[in-house]
Design an enzyme around this catalytic site. Sequence first.
Site, short mmCIF file in Angstrom:
data_model
loop_
_atom_site.label_atom_id
_atom_site.label_comp_id
_atom_site.label_asym_id
_atom_site.label_seq_id
_atom_site.Cartn_x
_atom_site.Cartn_y
_atom_site.Cartn_z
N ARG A 172 -18.23 7.10 -39.33
CA ARG A 172 -16.89 7.33 -39.63
C ARG A 172 -16.75 8.24 -40.98
O ARG A 172 -15.98 8.21 -41.88
CB ARG A 172 -16.22 6.11 -39.88
CG ARG A 172 -16.46 5.30 -38.77
CD ARG A 172 -15.52 5.78 -37.61
NE ARG A 172 -15.47 5.05 -36.31
CZ ARG A 172 -16.36 5.13 -35.41
NH1 ARG A 172 -17.29 6.11 -35.66
NH2 ARG A 172 -16.35 4.33 -34.14
N CYS A 220 -8.62 0.99 -36.04
CA CYS A 220 -9.56 0.03 -36.55
C CYS A 220 -9.41 -0.08 -38.11
O CYS A 220 -9.60 1.02 -38.75
CB CYS A 220 -10.90 0.10 -36.26
SG CYS A 220 -11.52 -0.14 -34.55
N GLU A 290 -12.19 1.16 -42.92
CA GLU A 290 -12.42 2.48 -42.21
C GLU A 290 -11.08 3.22 -42.55
O GLU A 290 -11.50 4.57 -42.51
CB GLU A 290 -12.66 2.27 -40.75
CG GLU A 290 -12.73 3.61 -39.84
CD GLU A 290 -13.10 3.16 -38.49
OE1 GLU A 290 -12.41 4.10 -37.55
OE2 GLU A 290 -13.76 2.46 -38.18
#
Length: 298
Positions: A172, A220, A290
């Site tokens: 990420r 997310c 995230e």
Amino acid sequence: MEWSKKWFEDYKGTSREGVSLRSYSNLKIGGPAALFLEPWAEDDAAFAVRVCIEHGLPYRILGAGSNVVLPDEGLDEVVFYIGHWNRVVRDEHRLIASAGKSLPSLIRQAKECKLGGLEFLAGIPAQVGGAVFMNAGTHEAETSDLLESVRLIDRSGELCEIAREDMQPSYRSGGFEQVLITTATFSLTPRPEAEIKQNIETLLKRRAATQPVSARSVGCIFKNPPGEAAGRLIQDAGLKGERLGDIEVSSRHANYFVNLGKGTSAELLELIQKVQDRVLEESGLRLEPEVQIWRNRE
């Protein structure tokens, strides 16, 4: 933030004050930006970045708003928006895409060109620049896996191109800091259009069955800890469906927080903290966000 219009006299593009960021957010949350710039081309963006650097103006790059939490009070900063940069050029098995190109549109073009590889990104409502910056992906693949090179405006305001072997992507994260990505070159694989179409449809059906795809969310909220799934940890902590104001932990997927109507950034951040604390208490694991959380810099 104090600034002067004369600093941007040679800038080519639109510039507006007090633009509400709410309409640029998937969550439909956010206050006004002090200065909102939409440069016409990468040279114009590079010029404006250099102005910001020279005069000490804080700035941010806003894409589709699909992975960012914008503050209720707005941003006392310069916000660059390049959503209208959406050109794609084919070069044999490569697609060279501008940073503002939406992933769904890019995937469709790749299918029509009979070039496979991007299907795993189907259903992610991001733009190319954001996907590269965040190294968007799934358990199957990551954006960086397909990159051949990236063209960007670096922290000094200069245009440069970085080859894949010189990047340092991670989970990420594309490994970039305070840069404005302008284009990305993807190296893809020739495949039958029907096969690509089937791959896309299969993944979209899977997402629709497990994720709140039609809700106001930013995907997310937390990264998956090594060997664990953030959504399962949240569910096991008894927080699925937890609600604060109009922000709710999705009952479909616990790692998605949705805005049910008039939710605020403050409510979202408070719920994030509550979930982190409860999961830490129950599992001993600290969930790391995230999603990008923007705050005004002091």
